[in-house]
Design a protein around this motif. Sequence first.
Motif, mmCIF file in Angstrom:
data_model
loop_
_atom_site.group_PDB
_atom_site.id
_atom_site.type_symbol
_atom_site.label_atom_id
_atom_site.label_comp_id
_atom_site.label_asym_id
_atom_site.label_seq_id
_atom_site.Cartn_x
_atom_site.Cartn_y
_atom_site.Cartn_z
ATOM 1 N N THR A 80 41.681 28.251 51.278
ATOM 2 C CA THR A 80 40.985 29.190 52.157
ATOM 3 C C THR A 80 41.280 28.875 53.617
ATOM 4 O OG1 THR A 80 39.211 29.384 50.514
ATOM 5 C CG2 THR A 80 38.732 30.175 52.735
ATOM 6 N N PHE B 85 32.812 28.820 51.142
ATOM 7 C CA PHE B 85 33.283 29.323 49.857
ATOM 8 C C PHE B 85 33.563 28.196 48.869
ATOM 9 C CE2 PHE B 85 33.512 33.229 52.065
ATOM 10 C CZ PHE B 85 33.637 34.244 51.133
ATOM 11 N N LEU C 145 30.240 36.939 55.192
ATOM 12 C CA LEU C 145 31.226 37.019 54.116
ATOM 13 C C LEU C 145 30.760 36.291 52.860
ATOM 14 C CD1 LEU C 145 34.563 36.494 56.085
ATOM 15 C CD2 LEU C 145 33.776 38.592 54.992
ATOM 16 N N CYS D 125 30.140 38.053 49.233
ATOM 17 C CA CYS D 125 30.889 37.690 48.021
ATOM 18 C C CYS D 125 29.990 37.018 46.979
ATOM 19 C CB CYS D 125 32.068 36.781 48.390
ATOM 20 S SG CYS D 125 33.358 37.647 49.313
ATOM 21 N N LEU E 285 28.234 39.790 45.292
ATOM 22 C CA LEU E 285 29.151 40.453 44.356
ATOM 23 C C LEU E 285 29.285 39.651 43.064
ATOM 24 C CD1 LEU E 285 32.062 41.649 46.690
ATOM 25 C CD2 LEU E 285 30.420 43.091 45.461
ATOM 26 N N ALA E 286 29.294 38.321 43.188
ATOM 27 C CA ALA E 286 29.434 37.466 42.006
ATOM 28 C C ALA E 286 28.279 37.679 41.028
ATOM 29 C CB ALA E 286 29.503 35.996 42.426
ATOM 30 N N HIS F 251 28.942 30.573 45.020
ATOM 31 C CA HIS F 251 28.794 29.823 46.263
ATOM 32 C C HIS F 251 27.433 29.141 46.430
ATOM 33 C CE1 HIS F 251 32.417 31.974 46.802
ATOM 34 N NE2 HIS F 251 31.847 33.128 47.102
ATOM 35 N N GLY G 24 37.917 36.362 52.862
ATOM 36 C CA GLY G 24 36.765 36.104 52.014
ATOM 37 C C GLY G 24 36.993 36.527 50.574
ATOM 38 N N LEU G 25 37.522 37.724 50.372
ATOM 39 C CA LEU G 25 37.744 38.223 49.014
ATOM 40 C C LEU G 25 38.821 37.416 48.295
ATOM 41 C CD1 LEU G 25 37.554 42.084 49.620
ATOM 42 C CD2 LEU G 25 35.847 40.640 48.503
ATOM 43 N N TRP H 112 37.305 34.177 47.270
ATOM 44 C CA TRP H 112 36.404 34.404 46.133
ATOM 45 C C TRP H 112 37.195 34.483 44.829
ATOM 46 C CZ3 TRP H 112 34.636 39.693 44.197
ATOM 47 C CH2 TRP H 112 33.642 39.551 43.228
#
Length: 338
Positions: free
Chosen positions: A103, A124, A152, A156, A159-160, A187, A320-321, A324
């Motif tokens: 990252t 992250f 971010l 994410c 989203l997880a 995270h 960020g994506l 992830w």
Amino acid sequence: MWLRGILVAALAAASAWGVHTVAPAVPLLTMAVVLGIVVGQLPAARPALAGALAAGLSVAAKPLMQLGIVLLGLKLSLVDIAALGWVTIATTVAIVLLTFVGTLGLGRWFGLPGHQPLLIATGFSICGASAIGAMSGVVKAKDEETATPIALVTLCGTLAIAVLPLLWHPLGLSALQFGHWVGAGVHDVGQVVATAQIAGSSALAVALVVKLTRVLMLAPIVAVASIVERHRPADAALMATAGSPDARKGLAKRPPIVPLFVAGFIVAMLVRTLIPLPEPVLVAAEVVQTGLLAMALFALGTAVNLVTLMRTGGRPLAVGLLSWVLIAALALGAVHLS
């Protein structure tokens, strides 16, 4: 002067706690960050955030954050971590290091400014917004540098919670393997709980121990960052005028080799490992720790300016994506190795 900001952060933390109590699937700390981001976008609130409340919010975002991280050490028992076995421990450490380096490289490749690559990599790879707050305090990152990584990692991580359970059965994972995957790849601790609990208590227990093993990496990585910060090239300018008062003042401001809160985190972890603490003490410590981190993350969230974030283009979001996806893929590989 700072009391009003502290009280606002405490009220926000209590509100996030209330939402989490009514809807347990919503992680408390994620809710605190989201609440801070929402408040930070309100035109009517901005003068107060930059004025009367600024001093208190700064105290919440830094000293209270660090105290919460010290108490986080009481969740870690080296005995529980050792019970995972050396393969799981080794792969978990490898995931953290590879995600951190990967990252950091992505952030620099995409040309993100200042400390943003370092902060995104820390959040992250280790433990979300809490890790970003810890690292930002060590490298003296500006609020605007911290705000984007916080946003971010919150996005994410949220989203997880939605995406990983949808992949559980298609990937052919058992409940325990799913818990391992979540603990190694999601995270924030609260986000881990929200994601893993759908697979049952055994999966949740595995997820938490694996996740806390990643949290353990916070201490050495922040300590190394502190050492690097002490030897930044910027010090060369100070050395050129080493005898001047400004030079001595600048050198004196260099961060310690091991920040005090990192040492406290290690001590708390050793206390939990070596001393059989009563359950009420552990419960009380967790309540205080969660409250402090919720206050801190609300304060950090208020610094997020979504308009400014949108103007930066898609580069931070892309980093960020990609990070992830990287940690999710590495964690899935580790599940199959263990």
